[in-house]
Write a protein that holds these residues in place. Structure first.
Motif, mmCIF file in Angstrom:
data_model
loop_
_atom_site.group_PDB
_atom_site.id
_atom_site.type_symbol
_atom_site.label_atom_id
_atom_site.label_comp_id
_atom_site.label_asym_id
_atom_site.label_seq_id
_atom_site.Cartn_x
_atom_site.Cartn_y
_atom_site.Cartn_z
ATOM 1 N N ALA A 1 -7.322 -0.032 1.754
ATOM 2 C CA ALA A 1 -7.375 -1.164 0.831
ATOM 3 C C ALA A 1 -8.309 -2.220 1.386
ATOM 4 C CB ALA A 1 -5.977 -1.764 0.612
ATOM 5 N N TYR B 1 -7.951 -2.559 5.347
ATOM 6 C CA TYR B 1 -6.757 -1.817 5.757
ATOM 7 C C TYR B 1 -7.107 -0.334 5.749
ATOM 8 C CZ TYR B 1 -4.153 -6.161 4.875
ATOM 9 O OH TYR B 1 -3.684 -7.449 4.891
ATOM 10 N N MET C 1 0.836 -1.206 0.000
ATOM 11 C CA MET C 1 0.000 0.000 0.000
ATOM 12 C C MET C 1 0.870 1.255 0.000
ATOM 13 S SD MET C 1 -2.907 -1.140 2.790
ATOM 14 C CE MET C 1 -3.525 0.551 2.968
ATOM 15 N N ASP D 1 2.229 1.836 -3.374
ATOM 16 C CA ASP D 1 1.212 2.297 -4.302
ATOM 17 C C ASP D 1 0.673 3.680 -3.938
ATOM 18 O OD1 ASP D 1 1.508 -0.126 -5.566
ATOM 19 O OD2 ASP D 1 -0.247 -1.048 -4.592
ATOM 20 N N THR E 1 -1.327 1.828 10.048
ATOM 21 C CA THR E 1 -2.514 1.230 9.442
ATOM 22 C C THR E 1 -3.090 0.160 10.361
ATOM 23 O OG1 THR E 1 -1.656 1.622 7.211
ATOM 24 C CG2 THR E 1 -3.379 -0.051 7.442
ATOM 25 N N VAL F 1 -1.402 4.458 -1.395
ATOM 26 C CA VAL F 1 -2.791 4.450 -0.936
ATOM 27 C C VAL F 1 -2.817 4.194 0.562
ATOM 28 C CG1 VAL F 1 -3.674 3.666 -3.172
ATOM 29 C CG2 VAL F 1 -3.060 1.978 -1.420
ATOM 30 N N ASN F 2 -3.853 4.677 1.241
ATOM 31 C CA ASN F 2 -3.949 4.459 2.690
ATOM 32 C C ASN F 2 -5.166 3.618 3.077
ATOM 33 O OD1 ASN F 2 -5.992 6.265 2.211
ATOM 34 N ND2 ASN F 2 -5.212 7.879 3.561
#
Length: 524
Positions: free
Chosen positions: A394, A413, A386, A389, A422, A391-392
């Motif tokens: 998923a 997530y 993550m 990528d 996270t 992103v926070n």
């Protein structure tokens, strides 16, 4: 008392409007059918009873003197008087026309609103200082748990025992002979008394006999012998029946016509004695401490926070031969008993319940769950991906396979509520990435159960050093029952006041007994 507190709650809420206090007192609904005007119909009293009642509510709320009130013609129109009485009439009304019940009605309603005005930061300038109505009360201090119990007066305690006798005690039967010296109810009343004053059996029995008479209540040894007649199944079944009776008092409210969110957790009651031969004593997270453990299932969220089920927890320890604890079996028993009372939509548990067997058990029972995951290598790899990528949030779909069956699930997530890293949750709800963070916010409702445990232990749990688990279980079950009585009473009071229900308690545990009988015990 119920009507009095309703007036107090309504007045405190109306203070939000910033209307003059005189307007609020003139508009607030007041039920007077339980109050009596001692002046006969032929008495030459020129002032209507209800109008005078409102006038003295205004006086107790503002703290204004009789002279100031007599010189307030605008107040007369607001409360329904043609003119204001002079100070001598006001004095005679309070002293002679109003009996003790009416004076108590006025003071209870007005003083509740005064406290709420200051405690919640309304700070209406017309409302008198809080110190003026609390000068006879105990000064605030850093109280120990033991000291908090002294907030209960003898009258409050006896009112609570009457309610518990009507709605809880009948569900329990010790099986003692009918010609016994004491009825089961007398043991239950003593147990309630001990919990509310926060003392042990011997001291509690002595104080109870002092209040009710030696002939009325059993001594401490007799009480303990009777408590030991209740086995685990009898106590758990009795609690279930008592809970059903309490719920019947609020079944007409819409809040229980839809599935509820519940939380499951395990609480500890410290034990400081020898552990040899004590299979129900467990270790804790602190290696040197020992405790009895009880699992509970409670309603949380925007609903009445009631304990629906209790389950003793028996764990494997170095000093016994217990098999390893199967937490999913505890979960199954709790859910099955709770579903006999209400429909369940969502179950919240903490990481202690993070296991494939628990997930599958909940799925098999037809409920949704939201449980935080322990972070293993698999979760760390996903979090690392993550971060790469950018992103926070998923959502990772999966399928759970166990000997008990299989079901589809999701791993969510989301940013940790602590703001650090996270958090990972497991759920069998179909959740899209755009919904994941908001959906996981529901987990914060689980913290209500921590406040529940605090209240049970501080306000209702009697003290004991007994090694006998029957005594320990009996004491905890009855503390939980009294907690339920408190929350149901608080709910019933507010159900007749609020258009939109607030489920945080308006009534402190020590105050609930002021209206508990009128709120729940039906009138013949």
């Amino acid at each position: 008392m119920t009507n009095s507190f309703r007036v107090g709650i309504q007045v405190s809420q109306m203070l939000y409007s910033e209307e003059p206090v005189s307007t609020i007192i003139g508009d607030v609904p007041i039920t007077t059918d339980t109050l009596e005007d001692p002046y006969p119909e032929w008495h030459p009293a020129p002032y209507p009873f209800e109008a005078m009642l409102r006038l003295f509510l205004y006086r107790e709320l503002t703290g204004n003197s009789y002279d100031d009130i007599s010189n307030s013609p605008e107040l007369a129109a607001e409360i329904g008087l043609d003119s204001m009485p002079d100070p001598s009439v006001l004095s005679r009304t309070w002293r002679d026309r109003f009996d003790e019940a009416v004076r108590e009605f006025v003071e209870t309603a007005a003083h509740y609103a005064v406290k709420e005005n200051h405690d919640r930061g309304y700070d209406d300038p017309e409302v008198r200082p809080k110190a003026e109505i609390t000068h006879n009360e105990k000064p605030e201090q850093n109280e120990t748990d033991d000291e908090k119990h002294e907030e209960f007066t003898d009258e409050q305690i006896f009112r609570t025992t009457r309610l518990a006798r009507e709605h809880g005690f009948g569900a329990f039967d010790s099986g003692r002979a009918q010609n016994s010296s004491y009825d089961d109810t007398q043991f239950f009343e003593l147990q309630t008394y001990m919990g509310m004053v926060g003392c042990g059996t011997a001291q509690g029995a002595a104080r109870f006999q002092l209040q009710r008479g030696v002939e009325y209540g059993p001594d401490g040894d007799t009480h303990l012998r009777s408590v030991k007649l209740f086995d685990r199944e009898t106590l758990i079944d009795g609690f279930d029946k008592a809970t059903e009776r309490l719920l019947s008092g609020i079944e007409s409210e819409a809040t229980f016509r839809r599935p509820v969110t519940v939380a499951i957790d395990i609480t500890t009651i410290p034990y400081h004695g020898d552990v040899e031969g004590m299979p129900m004593v467990s270790g804790t997270k602190e290696n040197h401490e020992r405790a009895f453990k009880f699992a509970t299932l409670s309603i949380v969220g925007r609903n009445v926070p009631i304990i629906l089920a209790i389950e003793p927890v028996r764990e494997s320890s170095s000093w016994d031969e217990n098999p390893s604890n199967k937490v999913h079996r505890v979960v199954r028993r709790l859910i099955q008993r709770a579903q006999e009372h209400v429909p369940i939509e969502m179950v919240l548990c903490d990481r202690e319940f993070d296991s494939m067997q628990t997930f599958q058990t909940l799925s098999n029972l037809g409920v949704e769950y939201l449980i935080p995951k322990r972070i293993s290598n698999q979760e760390r790899d996903a979090i690392g991906q993550m971060e790469e990528d950018g992103v926070n949030v998923a959502v990772q779909p999966g399928t759970m396979h166990t000997d008990g069956g299989s079901h589809s699930m999701r791993f969510l997530y989301v940013p940790s509520s602590s703001g650090d890293g996270t958090a990972v949750f497991a759920t069998n709800r179909v959740v899209k990435p755009a919904e994941a963070e908001v959906f996981c916010d529901r987990y914060s409702q689980r913290w209500q159960i921590e406040n529940e445990y605090k209240s049970i232990k501080n306000d209702f749990l009697a003290k004991t050093s007994s090694r006998d688990y029957r005594v320990r279980l009996f004491y905890f079950v009855f503390a939980a029952l009294l907690y339920n009585i408190w929350r149901v009473t608080d709910f019933l009071l507010k159900a007749g006041v609020d258009e939109e229900m607030e489920y945080a308690p308006e009534i402190p545990a020590g105050m609930v007994v002021e209206m508990v009988s009128a709120a729940l015990v039906p009138v013949d």
